[in-house]
Design a protein around this motif. Sequence first.
Motif, PDB file in Angstrom:
ATOM      1  N   VAL A   1       0.838  -1.208   0.000  1.00 56.76           N
ATOM      2  CA  VAL A   1       0.000   0.000   0.000  1.00 56.76           C
ATOM      3  C   VAL A   1       0.871   1.256   0.000  1.00 56.76           C
ATOM      4  O   VAL A   1       0.631   2.189  -0.783  1.00 56.76           O
ATOM      5  CB  VAL A   1      -0.961   0.000   1.216  1.00 56.76           C
ATOM      6  CG1 VAL A   1      -1.645   1.340   1.372  1.00 56.76           C
ATOM      7  CG2 VAL A   1      -1.987  -1.108   1.073  1.00 56.76           C
ATOM      8  N   VAL A   2       1.894   1.286   0.845  1.00 54.67           N
ATOM      9  CA  VAL A   2       2.756   2.465   0.944  1.00 54.67           C
ATOM     10  C   VAL A   2       3.467   2.732  -0.384  1.00 54.67           C
ATOM     11  O   VAL A   2       3.526   3.874  -0.837  1.00 54.67           O
ATOM     12  CB  VAL A   2       3.764   2.311   2.108  1.00 54.67           C
ATOM     13  CG1 VAL A   2       4.906   3.318   2.003  1.00 54.67           C
ATOM     14  CG2 VAL A   2       3.047   2.463   3.439  1.00 54.67           C
ATOM     15  N   VAL A   3       3.986   1.697  -0.991  1.00 54.34           N
ATOM     16  CA  VAL A   3       4.665   1.887  -2.282  1.00 54.34           C
ATOM     17  C   VAL A   3       3.700   2.471  -3.304  1.00 54.34           C
ATOM     18  O   VAL A   3       4.022   3.430  -4.015  1.00 54.34           O
ATOM     19  CB  VAL A   3       5.269   0.554  -2.785  1.00 54.34           C
ATOM     20  CG1 VAL A   3       5.688   0.654  -4.244  1.00 54.34           C
ATOM     21  CG2 VAL A   3       6.448   0.153  -1.924  1.00 54.34           C
ATOM     22  N   THR A   4       2.496   1.936  -3.348  1.00 55.86           N
ATOM     23  CA  THR A   4       1.505   2.430  -4.301  1.00 55.86           C
ATOM     24  C   THR A   4       1.151   3.892  -4.023  1.00 55.86           C
ATOM     25  O   THR A   4       1.116   4.719  -4.943  1.00 55.86           O
ATOM     26  CB  THR A   4       0.225   1.560  -4.245  1.00 55.86           C
ATOM     27  OG1 THR A   4       0.582   0.227  -4.593  1.00 55.86           O
ATOM     28  CG2 THR A   4      -0.833   2.065  -5.195  1.00 55.86           C
ATOM     29  N   LEU A   5       0.914   4.216  -2.758  1.00 54.76           N
ATOM     30  CA  LEU A   5       0.515   5.585  -2.427  1.00 54.76           C
ATOM     31  C   LEU A   5       1.632   6.590  -2.689  1.00 54.76           C
ATOM     32  O   LEU A   5       1.375   7.714  -3.121  1.00 54.76           O
ATOM     33  CB  LEU A   5       0.052   5.661  -0.971  1.00 54.76           C
ATOM     34  CG  LEU A   5      -1.229   4.893  -0.651  1.00 54.76           C
ATOM     35  CD1 LEU A   5      -1.556   4.992   0.830  1.00 54.76           C
ATOM     36  CD2 LEU A   5      -2.388   5.386  -1.496  1.00 54.76           C
ATOM     37  N   ILE A   6       2.863   6.202  -2.441  1.00 55.97           N
ATOM     38  CA  ILE A   6       3.979   7.108  -2.725  1.00 55.97           C
ATOM     39  C   ILE A   6       4.156   7.270  -4.225  1.00 55.97           C
ATOM     40  O   ILE A   6       4.405   8.373  -4.718  1.00 55.97           O
ATOM     41  CB  ILE A   6       5.268   6.637  -2.027  1.00 55.97           C
ATOM     42  CG1 ILE A   6       5.110   6.851  -0.512  1.00 55.97           C
ATOM     43  CG2 ILE A   6       6.484   7.399  -2.542  1.00 55.97           C
ATOM     44  CD1 ILE A   6       6.259   6.367   0.313  1.00 55.97           C
ATOM     45  N   GLN A   7       3.999   6.188  -4.967  1.00 56.87           N
ATOM     46  CA  GLN A   7       4.072   6.281  -6.430  1.00 56.87           C
ATOM     47  C   GLN A   7       2.997   7.240  -6.939  1.00 56.87           C
ATOM     48  O   GLN A   7       3.234   8.032  -7.851  1.00 56.87           O
ATOM     49  CB  GLN A   7       3.878   4.917  -7.066  1.00 56.87           C
ATOM     50  CG  GLN A   7       5.033   3.985  -6.877  1.00 56.87           C
ATOM     51  CD  GLN A   7       4.714   2.580  -7.372  1.00 56.87           C
ATOM     52  OE1 GLN A   7       3.561   2.195  -7.509  1.00 56.87           O
ATOM     53  NE2 GLN A   7       5.753   1.816  -7.634  1.00 56.87           N
ATOM     54  N   GLU A   8       1.830   7.143  -6.345  1.00 54.48           N
ATOM     55  CA  GLU A   8       0.743   8.016  -6.760  1.00 54.48           C
ATOM     56  C   GLU A   8       1.054   9.479  -6.448  1.00 54.48           C
ATOM     57  O   GLU A   8       0.733  10.356  -7.232  1.00 54.48           O
ATOM     58  CB  GLU A   8      -0.558   7.568  -6.084  1.00 54.48           C
ATOM     59  CG  GLU A   8      -1.042   6.248  -6.641  1.00 54.48           C
ATOM     60  CD  GLU A   8      -2.131   5.591  -5.825  1.00 54.48           C
ATOM     61  OE1 GLU A   8      -2.637   4.554  -6.277  1.00 54.48           O
ATOM     62  OE2 GLU A   8      -2.464   6.087  -4.725  1.00 54.48           O
ATOM     63  N   ARG A   9       1.696   9.722  -5.321  1.00 57.76           N
ATOM     64  CA  ARG A   9       2.069  11.103  -5.009  1.00 57.76           C
ATOM     65  C   ARG A   9       3.093  11.616  -6.014  1.00 57.76           C
ATOM     66  O   ARG A   9       2.984  12.744  -6.499  1.00 57.76           O
ATOM     67  CB  ARG A   9       2.636  11.218  -3.588  1.00 57.76           C
ATOM     68  CG  ARG A   9       3.128  12.641  -3.353  1.00 57.76           C
ATOM     69  CD  ARG A   9       3.094  13.158  -2.000  1.00 57.76           C
ATOM     70  NE  ARG A   9       1.793  13.141  -1.401  1.00 57.76           N
ATOM     71  CZ  ARG A   9       1.577  13.557  -0.168  1.00 57.76           C
ATOM     72  NH1 ARG A   9       2.566  14.024   0.545  1.00 57.76           N
ATOM     73  NH2 ARG A   9       0.371  13.513   0.352  1.00 57.76           N
ATOM     74  N   LEU A  10       4.080  10.801  -6.334  1.00 63.44           N
ATOM     75  CA  LEU A  10       5.094  11.226  -7.305  1.00 63.44           C
ATOM     76  C   LEU A  10       4.464  11.490  -8.673  1.00 63.44           C
ATOM     77  O   LEU A  10       4.817  12.450  -9.356  1.00 63.44           O
ATOM     78  CB  LEU A  10       6.199  10.174  -7.412  1.00 63.44           C
ATOM     79  CG  LEU A  10       7.060  10.000  -6.156  1.00 63.44           C
ATOM     80  CD1 LEU A  10       8.040   8.849  -6.343  1.00 63.44           C
ATOM     81  CD2 LEU A  10       7.795  11.282  -5.816  1.00 63.44           C
ATOM     82  N   ALA A  11       3.525  10.644  -9.059  1.00 63.29           N
ATOM     83  CA  ALA A  11       2.833  10.846 -10.338  1.00 63.29           C
ATOM     84  C   ALA A  11       2.016  12.135 -10.291  1.00 63.29           C
ATOM     85  O   ALA A  11       1.988  12.896 -11.275  1.00 63.29           O
ATOM     86  CB  ALA A  11       1.932   9.647 -10.644  1.00 63.29           C
ATOM     87  N   ALA A  12       1.363  12.397  -9.167  1.00 54.48           N
ATOM     88  CA  ALA A  12       0.572  13.622  -9.025  1.00 54.48           C
ATOM     89  C   ALA A  12       1.473  14.848  -9.083  1.00 54.48           C
ATOM     90  O   ALA A  12       1.115  15.866  -9.688  1.00 54.48           O
ATOM     91  CB  ALA A  12      -0.213  13.590  -7.718  1.00 54.48           C
ATOM     92  N   GLN A  13       2.634  14.769  -8.472  1.00 57.03           N
ATOM     93  CA  GLN A  13       3.572  15.888  -8.507  1.00 57.03           C
ATOM     94  C   GLN A  13       4.066  16.147  -9.924  1.00 57.03           C
ATOM     95  O   GLN A  13       4.253  17.286 -10.327  1.00 57.03           O
ATOM     96  CB  GLN A  13       4.746  15.641  -7.555  1.00 57.03           C
ATOM     97  CG  GLN A  13       4.332  15.736  -6.102  1.00 57.03           C
ATOM     98  CD  GLN A  13       5.436  15.366  -5.141  1.00 57.03           C
ATOM     99  OE1 GLN A  13       6.484  14.854  -5.531  1.00 57.03           O
ATOM    100  NE2 GLN A  13       5.194  15.617  -3.861  1.00 57.03           N
ATOM    101  N   ALA A  14       4.256  15.082 -10.675  1.00 54.17           N
ATOM    102  CA  ALA A  14       4.702  15.240 -12.060  1.00 54.17           C
ATOM    103  C   ALA A  14       3.587  15.804 -12.934  1.00 54.17           C
ATOM    104  O   ALA A  14       3.848  16.574 -13.865  1.00 54.17           O
ATOM    105  CB  ALA A  14       5.178  13.901 -12.611  1.00 54.17           C
ATOM    106  N   ALA A  15       2.344  15.448 -12.629  1.00 58.41           N
ATOM    107  CA  ALA A  15       1.214  15.860 -13.466  1.00 58.41           C
ATOM    108  C   ALA A  15       0.658  17.236 -13.114  1.00 58.41           C
ATOM    109  O   ALA A  15       0.067  17.904 -13.976  1.00 58.41           O
ATOM    110  CB  ALA A  15       0.099  14.814 -13.355  1.00 58.41           C
TER     111      ALA A  15
END
Length: 139
Positions: A77-91
């Motif tokens: 879950v943590v890996v997924t949520l952090i990946q999502e934050r990084l993707a959101a920051q990029a977008a």
Amino acid sequence: MRRMIFAFATSMLLVTAPAAFAQTVGFAEAIKILSASCGKDIETYCKSATLANNGIGKCLDQNQAKVSQKCNADRAVVVTLIQERLAAQAAAPKICQRDAAQYCKGVKPGAGHVLRCLLKAQPSVSKKCNTAIDLAGYR
């Protein structure tokens, strides 16, 4: 121990790719979750693992059958949520481009000036841009 878990969470980020987002989590929250879920498993199974090259993550993977279900589940879950934050920051910059052009005319780009402008203009900024800012963890 906290430093080891932080390094573990950071190294997990470096070996994974961004994904689509729905909810995000920052490093501080990730460390809190992993400390609670995996601290005992790291102490038990990965005491001699090094932080270099995701040593703790690899150790937990190798001992996945012995590691608690809670740790294994929370790691995913943590890996997924952090990946999502990084993707959101990029977008976020692209998603907010129109709002920035409309509400932040004359604001010098760089050093977070446009973001601060968009945060101040929150009531006027589009829902899509506000959501992107929230998911990126900027608010």
